[in-house]
Design a protein around this motif. Structure first.
Motif, mmCIF file in Angstrom:
data_model
loop_
_atom_site.group_PDB
_atom_site.id
_atom_site.type_symbol
_atom_site.label_atom_id
_atom_site.label_comp_id
_atom_site.label_asym_id
_atom_site.label_seq_id
_atom_site.Cartn_x
_atom_site.Cartn_y
_atom_site.Cartn_z
ATOM 1 N N LEU A 117 0.837 -1.191 0.000
ATOM 2 C CA LEU A 117 0.000 0.000 0.000
ATOM 3 C C LEU A 117 0.877 1.248 0.000
ATOM 4 O O LEU A 117 1.801 1.358 0.808
ATOM 5 N N GLY A 118 0.587 2.158 -0.924
ATOM 6 C CA GLY A 118 1.357 3.388 -1.019
ATOM 7 C C GLY A 118 0.861 4.454 -0.053
ATOM 8 O O GLY A 118 0.092 4.187 0.870
ATOM 9 N N LYS A 119 1.292 5.692 -0.284
ATOM 10 C CA LYS A 119 0.886 6.815 0.556
ATOM 11 C C LYS A 119 -0.516 7.295 0.184
ATOM 12 O O LYS A 119 -0.974 7.119 -0.939
ATOM 13 N N ASP A 151 -1.809 -3.246 -10.375
ATOM 14 C CA ASP A 151 -1.521 -1.869 -10.005
ATOM 15 C C ASP A 151 -2.842 -1.097 -10.071
ATOM 16 O O ASP A 151 -3.340 -0.799 -11.147
ATOM 17 N N PHE A 152 -3.422 -0.802 -8.917
ATOM 18 C CA PHE A 152 -4.747 -0.166 -8.922
ATOM 19 C C PHE A 152 -4.883 0.774 -7.731
ATOM 20 O O PHE A 152 -3.955 0.920 -6.920
ATOM 21 N N TYR A 153 -6.021 1.440 -7.631
ATOM 22 C CA TYR A 153 -6.262 2.403 -6.566
ATOM 23 C C TYR A 153 -7.527 2.040 -5.805
ATOM 24 O O TYR A 153 -8.485 1.511 -6.368
ATOM 25 N N ILE A 154 -7.501 2.345 -4.524
ATOM 26 C CA ILE A 154 -8.718 2.303 -3.720
ATOM 27 C C ILE A 154 -8.878 3.687 -3.115
ATOM 28 O O ILE A 154 -7.927 4.256 -2.570
ATOM 29 N N TYR A 207 -9.771 10.729 -1.353
ATOM 30 C CA TYR A 207 -8.420 10.344 -0.953
ATOM 31 C C TYR A 207 -8.140 8.944 -1.500
ATOM 32 O O TYR A 207 -8.999 8.052 -1.425
ATOM 33 N N GLN A 208 -6.934 8.747 -2.041
ATOM 34 C CA GLN A 208 -6.623 7.490 -2.699
ATOM 35 C C GLN A 208 -5.328 6.882 -2.175
ATOM 36 O O GLN A 208 -4.435 7.596 -1.709
ATOM 37 N N ILE A 209 -5.255 5.559 -2.261
ATOM 38 C CA ILE A 209 -4.028 4.831 -1.980
ATOM 39 C C ILE A 209 -3.763 3.893 -3.149
ATOM 40 O O ILE A 209 -4.658 3.165 -3.597
ATOM 41 N N ARG A 210 -2.541 3.928 -3.638
ATOM 42 C CA ARG A 210 -2.156 3.048 -4.738
ATOM 43 C C ARG A 210 -1.787 1.671 -4.187
ATOM 44 O O ARG A 210 -1.042 1.566 -3.204
ATOM 45 N N ILE A 211 -2.306 0.630 -4.813
ATOM 46 C CA ILE A 211 -2.066 -0.740 -4.376
ATOM 47 C C ILE A 211 -1.279 -1.471 -5.455
ATOM 48 O O ILE A 211 -1.668 -1.471 -6.624
ATOM 49 N N LYS A 212 -0.166 -2.098 -5.051
ATOM 50 C CA LYS A 212 0.645 -2.861 -5.995
ATOM 51 C C LYS A 212 0.889 -4.267 -5.460
ATOM 52 O O LYS A 212 0.851 -4.510 -4.258
ATOM 53 N N SER A 213 1.167 -5.176 -6.403
ATOM 54 C CA SER A 213 1.542 -6.536 -6.027
ATOM 55 C C SER A 213 3.064 -6.614 -5.920
ATOM 56 O O SER A 213 3.792 -5.990 -6.699
ATOM 57 N N LYS A 214 3.536 -7.383 -4.956
ATOM 58 C CA LYS A 214 4.978 -7.557 -4.786
ATOM 59 C C LYS A 214 5.562 -8.471 -5.865
ATOM 60 O O LYS A 214 6.769 -8.451 -6.117
#
Length: 221
Positions: free
Chosen positions: A59-61, A84-87, A71-78
């Motif tokens: 989870l990003g900033k 690569d998506f946003y919630i 307000y959004q947080i960028r979600i990535k897979s390791k």
């Protein structure tokens, strides 16, 4: 202190207060505010923890999108560069772009490969992303045969001679493709119009479209 000086100080203080409030309002409109950002961060992290298998996610900033006020947080897979998506969080609701974005694209690719009609657009609508709607934790990549929220499909098409019968044909073919691929669609809709028809004209001549037809009913056609 004279009354004139006192009045001048009061006026200056009032002007300073208005300026500070105005600056705060402008900053809040473009970058959000720390309190709302913290609330959004906690809401999004709780949502991800409750509804996703997070062992593979980063989870990003938290950042503020002034265009939609969320307000959004960028979600990535390791392990997967394709995940690569946003919630986002705003107006007391969660907006999950993984289901509505990436999964919608997967489903569109599946139906488009087999669909015989050309010039057709497919729009998949997903159920509200509330805890009560999530049947189980979402694993990435998602199992398209077991999507944990209700999915509805809207088909947008054009025809020189539109009719209810043609709308039914468009709907039946989509239903059969989804059923063949073991993908559950709750309801189907078809928006059929003539080429070059304006949106205003379409509002008054929407007699060829079908809306919200359950899959169980289409199965009988």
């Amino acid at each position: 202190m004279t009354k004139k000086k006192l009045a001048l100080k009061v006026i200056c203080a009032a002007i300073a207060f208005v300026l500070i409030f105005f600056i705060f309002f402008i900053l809040n409109s473009f970058v959000g505010n720390p309190i709302s950002s913290t609330i959004a961060k906690n809401k999004i992290e709780a949502y991800v923890s409750e509804n996703y298998d997070i062992s593979d996610l980063e989870l990003g900033k938290t950042w503020y999108n002034f265009k939609d006020g969320k307000y959004q947080i960028r979600i990535k897979s390791k392990t997967s560069k394709h995940t690569d998506f946003y919630i986002a969080y705003g107006r007391h609701e969660i907006y999950d772009s993984y289901l509505s974005g990436e999964v919608g694209c997967y489903l569109t690719d599946i139906i488009r490969k087999e669909y015989s009609y050309e010039g057709v657009d497919f729009i998949f609508h997903f159920g509200r992303f509330e805890k009560s709607m999530i049947k189980q934790k979402i694993h990435i990549p998602i199992d398209l045969n077991n999507i944990p929220v209700e999915v509805n499909l809207n088909i947008n098409a054009y025809s020189d001679n539109p009719s209810k019968e043609e709308s039914k044909k468009l709907m039946i073919e989509a239903y059969r493709i989804m059923k063949k691929n073991n993908i559950s669609i709750a309801n189907y809709s078809v928006s059929l119009r003539k080429p070059n028809m304006t949106d205003e004209d379409f509002k008054h001549t929407d007699e060829w479209s079908l809306s919200g037809i359950p899959a169980s009913e289409i199965a009988k056609w």
